[in-house]
Write a protein that holds these residues in place. Structure first.
Motif, short mmCIF file in Angstrom:
data_model
loop_
_atom_site.label_atom_id
_atom_site.label_comp_id
_atom_site.label_asym_id
_atom_site.label_seq_id
_atom_site.Cartn_x
_atom_site.Cartn_y
_atom_site.Cartn_z
N LEU A 194 0.78 -1.19 -0.05
CA LEU A 194 0.14 0.14 0.11
C LEU A 194 0.73 1.37 0.10
N LYS A 195 0.27 2.25 -0.24
CA LYS A 195 0.93 3.49 -0.50
C LYS A 195 0.22 4.40 0.98
N LEU A 196 0.97 5.12 1.55
CA LEU A 196 0.62 5.98 2.47
C LEU A 196 1.12 7.62 2.19
N ASN A 197 0.10 8.44 2.54
CA ASN A 197 0.65 9.79 2.20
C ASN A 197 0.73 10.80 3.60
N GLN A 198 1.63 11.37 3.55
CA GLN A 198 1.72 12.36 4.97
C GLN A 198 1.98 13.72 4.69
N ASP A 199 1.17 14.56 4.79
CA ASP A 199 1.33 16.18 4.69
C ASP A 199 2.19 16.59 5.93
N ALA A 200 3.06 17.68 5.59
CA ALA A 200 3.76 18.24 6.64
C ALA A 200 4.13 19.81 6.18
N ASP A 201 4.05 20.60 7.22
CA ASP A 201 4.56 21.84 7.10
C ASP A 201 6.36 22.02 7.47
N VAL A 202 6.76 22.31 6.51
CA VAL A 202 8.22 22.41 6.57
C VAL A 202 8.84 23.66 6.83
N THR A 203 9.87 24.04 7.97
CA THR A 203 10.33 25.05 7.96
C THR A 203 11.79 25.17 8.15
#
Length: 207
Positions: A47-56
Motif C-alpha cells: 500500500l501507499k501512505l501519504n503524509q502532509d507536513a509543514d516544513v520550515t
C-alpha cells in the motif's frame, strides 16, 4: 488492516530545520510512503501512505553555527474497526531521520505528545541516523499526537544542509510499525515503509 496501517503514519513523518539565525522559509510537503505489511497466512500486502507536513528551515546559516531542527506533529486517529475486524492497537513505531551532510548532531529534545502509551518516546542516534521510536501501544479508535521534536545541529564549514527521511526499500525501511487486529485471535502485521520518491524537505546554505 490497510486503514489501521494508514492511521499510524502521522505528522511525525518528517524532521525539519528551523533556526533563529536567518528568516525561515516555509512550504507544505507531502511524503508518499511505499509500505509492505506481512500478516501471517494471507501473504504480504502492499500500500501507499501519504503524509502532509509543514516544513520550515532557515535559508542560510553561518559556518559552525547552531541549527535547531523542529517539527510539531498534528493529531491523528487510529480506526476502531477495519473490514469487520476490531483494531486492537498499533505498536512499535520507529522513524529514521538521516543526520544531514555538512552538519553535526548535538542532541535532541522532545516535548508534548499524547495518547502514545505509557513509555515516553525517545530519540537515539546510531552512525549518521537519528531514530524516533516508542513502543506504544496506541489503542484502536483513539486519538494520539506525537511529541514536538527539536534536534540540535552544528553547521559545517561550507555547502548545503538538506533534510530528508531515511529508507530506500522494504529491506531498508525508514518507517516501521506493527498493527494488531483481533479476528477471534490477535493477528500482528509487521510493516516496513520507505519514502518513494524521497523528497528533499529543506535546503539551507552555509555561508
Amino acid at each position: 488492516m490497510k486503514a489501521a496501517i494508514r492511521a499510524l503514519v502521522c505528522a511525525s513523518a518528517v524532521l525539519v530545520p528551523i533556526a533563529g539565525l536567518a528568516a525561515p522559509a516555509s512550504a507544505a510537503t507531502t511524503v508518499v510512503f511505499d509500505c509492505e505489511a506481512k500478516p501471517p497466512l494471507v501473504g504480504n500486502k502492499y500500500l501507499k501512505l501519504n503524509q502532509d507536513a509543514d516544513v520550515t528551515a532557515p535559508a542560510t546559516v553561518a559556518p559552525g553555527a547552531a541549527l535547531d531542527v523542529v517539527i510539531d506533529p498534528a493529531p491523528n486517529t487510529v480506526p476502531a474497526e477495519v473490514s469487520g475486524y476490531q483494531v486492537k492497537n498499533i505498536k512499535d513505531f520507529s522513524l529514521k531521520i538521516p543526520i544531514p551532510a555538512n552538519s553535526t548532531w548535538v542532541g535532541a529534545d522532545l516535548a508534548g505528545g499524547s495518547g502514545i502509551g505509557s513509555t515516553p518516546p525517545k530519540i537515539t542516534v546510531s552512525g549518521s541516523v537519528a531514530t524516533l521510536s516508542f513502543p506504544g501501544p496506541i489503542a484502536g479508535g483513539s486519538t494520539f499526537e506525537l511529541p514536538t521534536v527539536t534536534a540540535h545541529l552544528t553547521a559545517g564549514s561550507s555547502g548545503t544542509i538538506e533534510t530528508k527521511l531515511g529508507g530506500t526499500s522494504y529491506s531498508d525501511p525508514g518507517l516501521t510499525f506493527t498493527a494488531v487486529v483481533s479476528a477471534g485471535f490477535d493477528v500482528s502485521a509487521p510493516t516496513t515503509c520507505f519514502p518513494n520518491p524521497s523528497p528533499t524537505f529543506t535546503t539551507t546554505t552555509i555561508g
